[in-house]
Design an enzyme around this catalytic site. Structure first.
Site, PDB file in Angstrom:
ATOM      1  N   LYS A 134      53.539  41.794  44.500  1.00 30.94           N
ATOM      2  CA  LYS A 134      52.486  40.782  44.629  1.00 30.94           C
ATOM      3  C   LYS A 134      52.600  39.831  43.442  1.00 30.94           C
ATOM      4  O   LYS A 134      52.475  40.243  42.285  1.00 30.94           O
ATOM      5  CB  LYS A 134      51.096  41.410  44.656  1.00 30.94           C
ATOM      6  CG  LYS A 134      49.989  40.355  44.685  1.00 30.94           C
ATOM      7  CD  LYS A 134      48.616  40.938  44.406  1.00 30.94           C
ATOM      8  CE  LYS A 134      47.610  39.819  44.166  1.00 30.94           C
ATOM      9  NZ  LYS A 134      46.280  40.324  43.765  1.00 30.94           N
ATOM     10  N   ALA A 184      40.948  38.318  46.881  1.00 35.51           N
ATOM     11  CA  ALA A 184      40.001  37.917  45.836  1.00 35.51           C
ATOM     12  C   ALA A 184      38.733  37.304  46.414  1.00 35.51           C
ATOM     13  O   ALA A 184      38.777  36.478  47.331  1.00 35.51           O
ATOM     14  CB  ALA A 184      40.618  36.943  44.841  1.00 35.51           C
ATOM     15  N   GLY A 185      37.602  37.747  45.881  1.00 34.78           N
ATOM     16  CA  GLY A 185      36.313  37.160  46.205  1.00 34.78           C
ATOM     17  C   GLY A 185      35.454  37.943  47.160  1.00 34.78           C
ATOM     18  O   GLY A 185      34.259  37.653  47.293  1.00 34.78           O
ATOM     19  N   ASN A 218      39.761  44.797  45.091  1.00 29.49           N
ATOM     20  CA  ASN A 218      39.664  45.823  44.058  1.00 29.49           C
ATOM     21  C   ASN A 218      38.234  45.920  43.536  1.00 29.49           C
ATOM     22  O   ASN A 218      37.542  46.918  43.722  1.00 29.49           O
ATOM     23  CB  ASN A 218      40.637  45.528  42.937  1.00 29.49           C
ATOM     24  CG  ASN A 218      40.675  46.582  41.850  1.00 29.49           C
ATOM     25  OD1 ASN A 218      41.319  46.416  40.837  1.00 29.49           O
ATOM     26  ND2 ASN A 218      39.997  47.711  42.015  1.00 29.49           N
ATOM     27  N   THR A 219      37.751  44.836  42.900  1.00 27.66           N
ATOM     28  CA  THR A 219      36.454  44.878  42.238  1.00 27.66           C
ATOM     29  C   THR A 219      35.322  45.211  43.203  1.00 27.66           C
ATOM     30  O   THR A 219      34.386  45.932  42.843  1.00 27.66           O
ATOM     31  CB  THR A 219      36.170  43.535  41.545  1.00 27.66           C
ATOM     32  OG1 THR A 219      37.258  43.204  40.692  1.00 27.66           O
ATOM     33  CG2 THR A 219      34.900  43.611  40.718  1.00 27.66           C
ATOM     34  N   GLY A 237      37.134  38.722  41.438  1.00 29.07           N
ATOM     35  CA  GLY A 237      36.046  39.526  40.895  1.00 29.07           C
ATOM     36  C   GLY A 237      34.664  38.935  41.044  1.00 29.07           C
ATOM     37  O   GLY A 237      33.690  39.506  40.548  1.00 29.07           O
TER      38      GLY A 237
END
Length: 269
Positions: free
Chosen positions: A111, A198-199, A220-221, A172
């Site tokens: 990635k 993301a987001g 992830n977050t 995040g």
């Protein structure tokens, strides 16, 4: 003769990346958990088969004196996706991918992300494009993090990236998909998998991404920062599955006025 059991929905509709099939369309990260035990439990609950690892921040063998993430996420069970998180130049990103290939015995699926700003973590799109060209020429299979620009997404596909991963919102942030129309434009024109990266903040965000026609979601977050990461991982799994099924089913048209669920035509009075 015993008949084989019917294929599940995910088996009948696999995610294909770089020629390999996956049942799960949820890809997850390994950072921000309390410890490796929580990491392992959350990833198991997510059902993810592709797990991304920040090479600059996570020990996968660089330091023999530190706990090794591969002890809880064995490569024979998961497809590891080394990433270049924390890289702010194309050279650093390329060097990090080459280190990952060395550590993982020739592993070539990576990635790519090249960041341009420490506050927003938005990608440096020019450096990203340059790094992608270098890595593809060097034999890597590149899944690339980018902004939600349809023109750039097309260029990244043209240089040979195996998947394009536009952000839904800043890394995040948990803000969800801020510009669904750009994501939709990318999806409708791409010939490689498109994954929101993301987001995402909660399961409904993941479902929306899938309902737009995205091939998957990387997060992830949203899981690791939840009050109960393992339970959130399970919720994300269900959100991905529901969103994909809704996309394949085809939603009803939006209308300005009501339409009775039980029409009066053909009634007996």
């Amino acid at each position: 003769m015993t008949q084989a059991p019917p294929a599940t929905e995910s088996q009948a509709d696999p995610l294909i990346i770089a020629g390999r099939s996956y049942s799960s369309r949820l890809l997850v990260g390994t950072g921000k958990y309390r410890d490796f035990d929580e990491t392992s439990m959350a990833i198991q609950a997510s059902g993810a088969e592709i797990v991304t690892v920040a090479i600059r921040r996570t020990n996968i063998g660089q330091d023999p004196n530190e706990p090794n993430l591969l002890d809880v996420l064995p490569p024979d069970r998961y497809t590891l996706l080394p990433n270049t998180a924390g890289c702010y130049t194309a050279d650093d990103a390329v060097r990090t991918c080459r280190l990952a290939r060395e550590l993982l015995n020739g592993h070539d699926l990576v990635k790519l992300e090249v960041l341009g700003d420490e506050k927003t973590l938005f990608p440096d799109v020019l450096a990203t494009l340059g790094a992608a060209e270098t890595l593809v020429a060097d034999g890597f299979k590149v899944m690339v993090y980018t902004n939600d620009d349809p023109i750039l997404a097309r260029r990244l596909e043209e240089v040979g990236c195996v998947a394009v991963m536009p952000l839904a919102a800043p890394i995040g942030s948990g803000l969800g998909i801020r510009n669904p129309y750009n994501i939709l434009e990318i999806v409708e024109n791409a010939k490689v998998p498109v994954l929101v990266d993301a987001g995402v903040g909660t399961a409904s965000d993941a479902a929306v991404a899938m309902e737009l026609g995205c091939d998957g979601v990387l997060m992830n977050t949203a899981i690791a920062a939840a009050r109960d990461p393992v339970l959130m991982a399970s919720a994300m799994r269900k959100g991905i599955e529901a969103g994909r099924e809704a996309f394949r089913a085809g939603r009803m048209p939006r209308k300005r006025y009501a339409s009775a669920s039980s029409p009066l035509d053909g009634t007996f009075f």
